[in-house]
Design a protein around this motif. Sequence first.
Motif, PDB file in Angstrom:
ATOM      1  N   ASP A  58     111.179 -21.066  64.204  1.00  0.00           N
ATOM      2  CA  ASP A  58     111.472 -22.481  63.954  1.00  0.00           C
ATOM      3  C   ASP A  58     112.621 -22.958  64.842  1.00  0.00           C
ATOM      4  N   VAL A  59     113.629 -22.110  65.008  1.00  0.00           N
ATOM      5  CA  VAL A  59     114.753 -22.471  65.875  1.00  0.00           C
ATOM      6  C   VAL A  59     114.270 -22.618  67.316  1.00  0.00           C
ATOM      7  N   ILE A  60     113.410 -21.725  67.739  1.00  0.00           N
ATOM      8  CA  ILE A  60     112.904 -21.765  69.116  1.00  0.00           C
ATOM      9  C   ILE A  60     111.977 -22.953  69.332  1.00  0.00           C
ATOM     10  N   ASP A  61     111.045 -23.159  68.411  1.00  0.00           N
ATOM     11  CA  ASP A  61     110.004 -24.179  68.587  1.00  0.00           C
ATOM     12  C   ASP A  61     110.407 -25.575  68.139  1.00  0.00           C
ATOM     13  N   ASN A  62     111.403 -25.652  67.229  1.00  0.00           N
ATOM     14  CA  ASN A  62     111.735 -26.950  66.645  1.00  0.00           C
ATOM     15  C   ASN A  62     113.230 -27.028  66.335  1.00  0.00           C
ATOM     16  N   LEU A  63     114.048 -26.847  67.356  1.00  0.00           N
ATOM     17  CA  LEU A  63     115.502 -26.865  67.156  1.00  0.00           C
ATOM     18  C   LEU A  63     115.970 -28.177  66.539  1.00  0.00           C
ATOM     19  N   GLU A  64     115.410 -29.288  66.983  1.00  0.00           N
ATOM     20  CA  GLU A  64     115.815 -30.597  66.438  1.00  0.00           C
ATOM     21  C   GLU A  64     115.511 -30.684  64.939  1.00  0.00           C
ATOM     22  N   GLY A  65     114.371 -30.157  64.523  1.00  0.00           N
ATOM     23  CA  GLY A  65     114.030 -30.150  63.105  1.00  0.00           C
ATOM     24  C   GLY A  65     114.965 -29.275  62.297  1.00  0.00           C
ATOM     25  N   VAL A  66     115.353 -28.125  62.846  1.00  0.00           N
ATOM     26  CA  VAL A  66     116.313 -27.237  62.173  1.00  0.00           C
ATOM     27  C   VAL A  66     117.654 -27.944  62.039  1.00  0.00           C
ATOM     28  N   LEU A  67     118.112 -28.576  63.105  1.00  0.00           N
ATOM     29  CA  LEU A  67     119.387 -29.294  63.055  1.00  0.00           C
ATOM     30  C   LEU A  67     119.343 -30.439  62.051  1.00  0.00           C
ATOM     31  N   GLU A  68     118.199 -31.107  61.957  1.00  0.00           N
ATOM     32  CA  GLU A  68     118.054 -32.182  60.964  1.00  0.00           C
ATOM     33  C   GLU A  68     118.119 -31.613  59.544  1.00  0.00           C
ATOM     34  N   SER A  69     117.507 -30.468  59.324  1.00  0.00           N
ATOM     35  CA  SER A  69     117.579 -29.829  58.005  1.00  0.00           C
ATOM     36  C   SER A  69     119.008 -29.447  57.655  1.00  0.00           C
ATOM     37  N   ILE A  70     119.754 -28.957  58.636  1.00  0.00           N
ATOM     38  CA  ILE A  70     121.160 -28.618  58.408  1.00  0.00           C
ATOM     39  C   ILE A  70     121.953 -29.883  58.104  1.00  0.00           C
ATOM     40  N   ARG A  71     121.690 -30.948  58.860  1.00  0.00           N
ATOM     41  CA  ARG A  71     122.376 -32.227  58.617  1.00  0.00           C
ATOM     42  C   ARG A  71     122.113 -32.733  57.201  1.00  0.00           C
ATOM     43  N   LEU A  72     120.863 -32.642  56.760  1.00  0.00           N
ATOM     44  CA  LEU A  72     120.523 -33.088  55.404  1.00  0.00           C
ATOM     45  C   LEU A  72     121.198 -32.225  54.344  1.00  0.00           C
ATOM     46  N   ALA A  73     121.305 -30.927  54.594  1.00  0.00           N
ATOM     47  CA  ALA A  73     122.004 -30.036  53.660  1.00  0.00           C
ATOM     48  C   ALA A  73     123.477 -30.415  53.578  1.00  0.00           C
ATOM     49  N   ILE A  74     124.072 -30.748  54.715  1.00  0.00           N
ATOM     50  CA  ILE A  74     125.475 -31.176  54.729  1.00  0.00           C
ATOM     51  C   ILE A  74     125.645 -32.461  53.942  1.00  0.00           C
ATOM     52  N   LEU A  75     124.738 -33.410  54.153  1.00  0.00           N
ATOM     53  CA  LEU A  75     124.813 -34.676  53.409  1.00  0.00           C
ATOM     54  C   LEU A  75     124.707 -34.435  51.904  1.00  0.00           C
TER      55      LEU A  75
END
Length: 116
Positions: free
Chosen positions: A92-109
């Motif tokens: 997922d990190v390799i294929d969809n880094l932006e999606g992983v970062l968005e998931s992390i951002r949502l977890a932070i929120l």
Amino acid sequence: MNLTEKARSLRSDQTDVEQLLWQQLRNRRFYNYKFRRQFPIAPYIADFACLDLKLIIELDGSQHTEQKLYDNQRDIFLEQRGFKVIRFWNNDVIDNLEGVLESIRLAILKITDKNE
């Protein structure tokens, strides 16, 4: 090798996937939060941890399909200590880094909304 030495060893021998995510998280690049890599939380070592948020990010390779029980016990241990653990598959990190970062951002929120 003690836990700190093991963490140092893991930091110096990062996987390509860990390096990829670390480039996004290091030096307060991600929403100005300080993340640490291969951070010891005895008896475990977290792939990435933000102590201010009590957020742990774990990257899982194929070996994790066979160690689900261990990972679940580990997550419970960390959550009992107030940490939120989120996991991503390496691909997922390799294929969809932006999606992983968005998931992390949502977890932070979610964490910061709960704390306000």
